[in-house]
Design a protein around this motif. Sequence first.
Motif, PDB file in Angstrom:
ATOM      1  N   GLN A 346       0.821  -1.208   0.000  1.00 33.60           N
ATOM      2  CA  GLN A 346       0.000   0.000   0.000  1.00 33.60           C
ATOM      3  C   GLN A 346       0.857   1.260   0.000  1.00 33.60           C
ATOM      4  O   GLN A 346       0.453   2.290  -0.544  1.00 33.60           O
ATOM      5  CB  GLN A 346      -0.932  -0.002   1.206  1.00 33.60           C
ATOM      6  N   HIS A 347       1.949   1.229   0.610  1.00 38.99           N
ATOM      7  CA  HIS A 347       2.831   2.402   0.685  1.00 38.99           C
ATOM      8  C   HIS A 347       4.000   2.301  -0.280  1.00 38.99           C
ATOM      9  O   HIS A 347       5.032   2.939  -0.077  1.00 38.99           O
ATOM     10  CB  HIS A 347       3.377   2.550   2.119  1.00 38.99           C
ATOM     11  N   SER A 348       3.839   1.558  -1.348  1.00 42.48           N
ATOM     12  CA  SER A 348       4.937   1.381  -2.291  1.00 42.48           C
ATOM     13  C   SER A 348       5.233   2.700  -3.007  1.00 42.48           C
ATOM     14  O   SER A 348       4.301   3.384  -3.460  1.00 42.48           O
ATOM     15  CB  SER A 348       4.560   0.300  -3.310  1.00 42.48           C
ATOM     16  N   PRO A 349       6.447   3.103  -3.238  1.00 39.28           N
ATOM     17  CA  PRO A 349       6.824   4.370  -3.903  1.00 39.28           C
ATOM     18  C   PRO A 349       6.903   4.250  -5.419  1.00 39.28           C
ATOM     19  O   PRO A 349       7.333   5.179  -6.084  1.00 39.28           O
ATOM     20  CB  PRO A 349       8.204   4.650  -3.303  1.00 39.28           C
ATOM     21  N   ILE A 350       6.490   3.113  -5.993  1.00 37.54           N
ATOM     22  CA  ILE A 350       6.687   2.918  -7.444  1.00 37.54           C
ATOM     23  C   ILE A 350       5.867   3.937  -8.248  1.00 37.54           C
ATOM     24  O   ILE A 350       6.369   4.574  -9.177  1.00 37.54           O
ATOM     25  CB  ILE A 350       6.290   1.480  -7.823  1.00 37.54           C
ATOM     26  N   ALA A 351       4.588   4.145  -7.859  1.00 39.34           N
ATOM     27  CA  ALA A 351       3.738   5.087  -8.616  1.00 39.34           C
ATOM     28  C   ALA A 351       4.273   6.503  -8.484  1.00 39.34           C
ATOM     29  O   ALA A 351       4.307   7.259  -9.467  1.00 39.34           O
ATOM     30  CB  ALA A 351       2.301   4.998  -8.087  1.00 39.34           C
ATOM     31  N   SER A 352       4.688   6.856  -7.296  1.00 39.67           N
ATOM     32  CA  SER A 352       5.213   8.208  -7.102  1.00 39.67           C
ATOM     33  C   SER A 352       6.483   8.431  -7.916  1.00 39.67           C
ATOM     34  O   SER A 352       6.684   9.500  -8.486  1.00 39.67           O
ATOM     35  CB  SER A 352       5.499   8.399  -5.597  1.00 39.67           C
ATOM     36  N   ILE A 353       7.314   7.399  -7.968  1.00 38.47           N
ATOM     37  CA  ILE A 353       8.570   7.526  -8.745  1.00 38.47           C
ATOM     38  C   ILE A 353       8.249   7.685 -10.234  1.00 38.47           C
ATOM     39  O   ILE A 353       8.878   8.512 -10.928  1.00 38.47           O
ATOM     40  CB  ILE A 353       9.459   6.288  -8.497  1.00 38.47           C
ATOM     41  N   GLN A 354       7.240   6.972 -10.757  1.00 37.13           N
ATOM     42  CA  GLN A 354       6.902   7.061 -12.177  1.00 37.13           C
ATOM     43  C   GLN A 354       6.372   8.458 -12.505  1.00 37.13           C
ATOM     44  O   GLN A 354       6.716   9.041 -13.545  1.00 37.13           O
ATOM     45  CB  GLN A 354       5.820   6.009 -12.511  1.00 37.13           C
ATOM     46  N   HIS A 355       5.537   9.027 -11.614  1.00 39.45           N
ATOM     47  CA  HIS A 355       5.005  10.362 -11.842  1.00 39.45           C
ATOM     48  C   HIS A 355       6.117  11.394 -11.857  1.00 39.45           C
ATOM     49  O   HIS A 355       6.150  12.290 -12.697  1.00 39.45           O
ATOM     50  CB  HIS A 355       3.979  10.680 -10.738  1.00 39.45           C
ATOM     51  N   LYS A 356       7.080  11.224 -10.919  1.00 35.60           N
ATOM     52  CA  LYS A 356       8.191  12.193 -10.869  1.00 35.60           C
ATOM     53  C   LYS A 356       9.087  12.071 -12.102  1.00 35.60           C
ATOM     54  O   LYS A 356       9.652  13.049 -12.571  1.00 35.60           O
ATOM     55  CB  LYS A 356       9.003  11.973  -9.603  1.00 35.60           C
TER      56      LYS A 356
END
Length: 466
Positions: A346-356
């Motif tokens: 649930q707290h994985s940073p993968i989506a945030s990294i892709q957006h950045k």
Amino acid sequence: MFNIDEVYTVSDFLSLCNKTIENNIPTCWLQGEISNLSRPASGHWYFSLKDNRGQIRCALFRLNQRNIKFNPENGMEVLVRAAPTLYEARGDFQIIIQHIEPVGVGNLQLAFEQLKNQLKDEGLFNTIHKKPLPSEVSTIGVISSSNGAVIRDIIKILNKRYPFANILLFDCAVQGEGSAQKLAQAIEAADQSNRCDVMIIARGGGSLEDLWAFNEEALVRAIFNTKTPIISAVGHETDTTIADFVSDVRAPTPSAAAMIVAPDRLELLSNANKLYAQLHQLSNQILEICQHKFSQLKSRIPTPSRQLHLFSQQLDSLSSRLNYQTKTVISLNQGKLITLFEQLKQHSPIASIQHKKEINALSKYHLAQQIHRLINQNSNTLHALNERLKKSINALVEMQINQLSSQISGLNHLSPLNTLSRGYSITSTDNNQVLLSKSTVKIGSSIITQLTDGKIYSKVNKIENN
């Protein structure tokens, strides 16, 4: 009868008197008291012999002192045998003593008491100097005569009592002229050999004169200076010598010395048997005590096989408990691990990294366009600056060339080579020193002349003044 008109010189008259005295007065015995005693470096003794009504001068020469054992002192009553004479050099009447002995006590007895008191005052008899006899003896040194019965008695007793010891005999005279010095030398030899555990100085019985060697100072000091313990066994039990006082132990007889110096082997065997019996008894007592303690400890300890079965059962129980606890802990940890994995997803940073990443790519594109515009804007400015720099460099180089030409002209004007081109020359010695005066060269010297187109080497043949 003498001629009344005859005149004598003093020395002739004294000589006449001396002859008259010596020819008419025989050798005689006199008794009196010693006074004014003197002993000059010559070794002779001079004193006065007096009684309550008169006195006479006496001379006792060194050669007549050989048989005197005592030491004469002022106030001592003596009996002398002497011959009268006249000492012509001073005109003194005197007697020449041939023999002297004390009155009321014998010559040897007085000498004995005098030497004994002297050595006692020096501390030679003090118990602090006495050395103890060794507890174990392997070699016994005997200082005595090989011809007497003394050594045979000592050997006989030692062979009977203690046959394990070695006996070393240091043979020497024990009576007569020079015997004291020989005894002292034998003691020193035995002591310096370092072979003896103990020494015995021994002699049979005899008169005071026979035993006198053991009363002389040379022997007494030799005994005192030994490092090895020494037993004095001189004469019978009633005989006493100064050697007895200075020795470490005094034995009444030589046989008694042999009994003192070593133990009786029968006594040693008896003591050994007693010690063995005591040791055996003590060992048995200790063994009984240890056996009793062992029995007590054995009764307190359970049977080994029973104790082993008990420990095995305890080990099986503990092993089962350990397996159960291990499985329980593993199940709990697996459940916790699954819960944590879901929370992590649930707290994985993968989506945030892709957006950045997408935002960064767009930003890089806009930045590149801005850099390109800046480059185009600055390109014209850079070209104009480059042209201005080229002009400045050319102007600076031209100015430096002009300054260099001016300096070259000045140097040529001052150069000696320019002077040479006008017909002048420079003369120097062969060691390149410029000649400024005729005093710096001599006839026959080599000189060098520098012209505008080369050098001339020459020698001086003549020197003139202006």
